[in-house]
Write an enzyme that holds these catalytic residues in place. Sequence first.
Site, PDB file in Angstrom:
ATOM      1  N   LYS A 200       0.857  -1.180   0.000  1.00  0.00           N
ATOM      2  CA  LYS A 200       0.000   0.000   0.000  1.00  0.00           C
ATOM      3  C   LYS A 200       0.896   1.233   0.000  1.00  0.00           C
ATOM      4  O   LYS A 200       1.740   1.405   0.880  1.00  0.00           O
ATOM      5  CB  LYS A 200      -0.896   0.000   1.235  1.00  0.00           C
ATOM      6  CG  LYS A 200      -1.729   1.274   1.360  1.00  0.00           C
ATOM      7  CD  LYS A 200      -2.777   1.168   2.437  1.00  0.00           C
ATOM      8  CE  LYS A 200      -3.559   2.468   2.556  1.00  0.00           C
ATOM      9  NZ  LYS A 200      -4.632   2.369   3.550  1.00  0.00           N
ATOM     10  N   LYS A 254      -2.268  -1.509  -3.877  1.00  0.00           N
ATOM     11  CA  LYS A 254      -3.102  -0.304  -3.816  1.00  0.00           C
ATOM     12  C   LYS A 254      -2.233   0.940  -3.940  1.00  0.00           C
ATOM     13  O   LYS A 254      -1.214   1.006  -3.247  1.00  0.00           O
ATOM     14  CB  LYS A 254      -3.824  -0.308  -2.462  1.00  0.00           C
ATOM     15  CG  LYS A 254      -4.709   0.872  -2.203  1.00  0.00           C
ATOM     16  CD  LYS A 254      -5.267   0.782  -0.811  1.00  0.00           C
ATOM     17  CE  LYS A 254      -6.056   2.046  -0.540  1.00  0.00           C
ATOM     18  NZ  LYS A 254      -6.447   2.138   0.842  1.00  0.00           N
TER      19      LYS A 254
HETATM   20  C1  PBG Z   1      -7.456   3.529   5.653  1.00  0.00           C
HETATM   21  C2  PBG Z   1      -7.765   3.333   4.223  1.00  0.00           C
HETATM   22  C3  PBG Z   1      -7.573   4.260   3.194  1.00  0.00           C
HETATM   23  C4  PBG Z   1      -8.112   3.704   2.055  1.00  0.00           C
HETATM   24  C5  PBG Z   1      -8.606   2.440   2.395  1.00  0.00           C
HETATM   25  N1  PBG Z   1      -8.370   2.217   3.742  1.00  0.00           N
HETATM   26  C6  PBG Z   1      -7.043   5.653   3.224  1.00  0.00           C
HETATM   27  C7  PBG Z   1      -5.669   5.906   3.646  1.00  0.00           C
HETATM   28  O1  PBG Z   1      -4.834   5.012   3.758  1.00  0.00           O
HETATM   29  O2  PBG Z   1      -5.399   7.083   3.903  1.00  0.00           O
HETATM   30  C8  PBG Z   1      -8.159   4.390   0.733  1.00  0.00           C
HETATM   31  C9  PBG Z   1      -9.163   3.904  -0.223  1.00  0.00           C
HETATM   32  C10 PBG Z   1      -9.449   4.807  -1.361  1.00  0.00           C
HETATM   33  O3  PBG Z   1      -8.803   5.847  -1.594  1.00  0.00           O
HETATM   34  O4  PBG Z   1     -10.378   4.455  -2.090  1.00  0.00           O
HETATM   35  N2  PBG Z   1      -6.442   2.830   6.221  1.00  0.00           N
END
Ligand code: PBG
Length: 330
Positions: A200, A254
Amino acid sequence: MNLGSYPATRPRRLRSAAFVRDLVRETRLAPAQLIAPLFVAEGKLKGPIRSMPDILRLDLDELAAEVKALHRMGIAAVALFPVIPPELKNELGSEALNPEGLIPRAIKRVKAELPELGVIVDIALDPYTSHGHDGILDDSGYVANDITVEALRKQALVLARAGADVLAPSDMMDGRVGAIRSVLERDNRHNTLILSYAAKYASGFYGPFRDAVGSSASLKGDKRTYQMDPANSDEALREVALDLAEGADIIMVKPGLPYLDIIRRVKDRFEVPVCAYQVSGEYAMLKAATANGWLDEKKVVLESLLCLRRAGADMILTYFARQAAQWLAE
Ligand code: PBG
């Protein structure tokens, strides 16, 4: 590879009619490969999201109706994200551990309506913390790894006991997959799956999501001390190897479209189920261009999802899940 040569070999022959294009197609896209992310809210927090046209924050009754519609269209699973009222947020994100909290109630509601629909929930503290970070801060403002993992382990147990099928740690703390796996095993939850956000990235494409869950206004600084540097790809493989060794069942990459090379490297190296997350910013980008009439929505949405599949994603989390399933059924 012996390709022969022109004119005996004419690659266009395989594209010359629909029937042969169908026969030689290497990648397919089906509703059963799509996961719909859903925002759950209560009271005045429900309703539209400015930066995510056509996506609503749903209350529990609307959620129940939405999951039935998704299931009818062949969607296999949903991922639930909470919108927590500011008065329930604090420095420690302690509302994340409340067994009567919004997500436990949402899980039970979905499972009561549709036991066969897969329910995925995020393990992370950011919807619950007043500072908007995924973990607990130390005195210097650094997200402290090990005390955060302790909180995540408790959150995981609460959500598994509420009936979640899949826990998806999205926090990027070190060692959290192993900690969650061990607490699940001790609770005899051998078949509760872990979908690990292993690769991520600290991406600018999460902005609309943070608007949706209400963590953007309060977020202090950025998430670069725990989410990955977009410049790195070998590091993604190390993260994936660790999470698999700790017990992850499915690996998330992601964001999606800007990270197709990561999806491919992970799939080639590990040969495990891979999930791509087409994130909120990707959704907003496509929505904005199609709303202006600059792109054809159906074409570019289905193409982007197909390309994620071609890169190596077995499944895709996408805000277009419902719409794409509808188009695929036509
Ligand atoms: C939180 C989380 C996030 C997303 C999914 N879970 C945001 C972040 O890490 O700031 C993002 C999903 C998206 O942008 O569609 N841990």
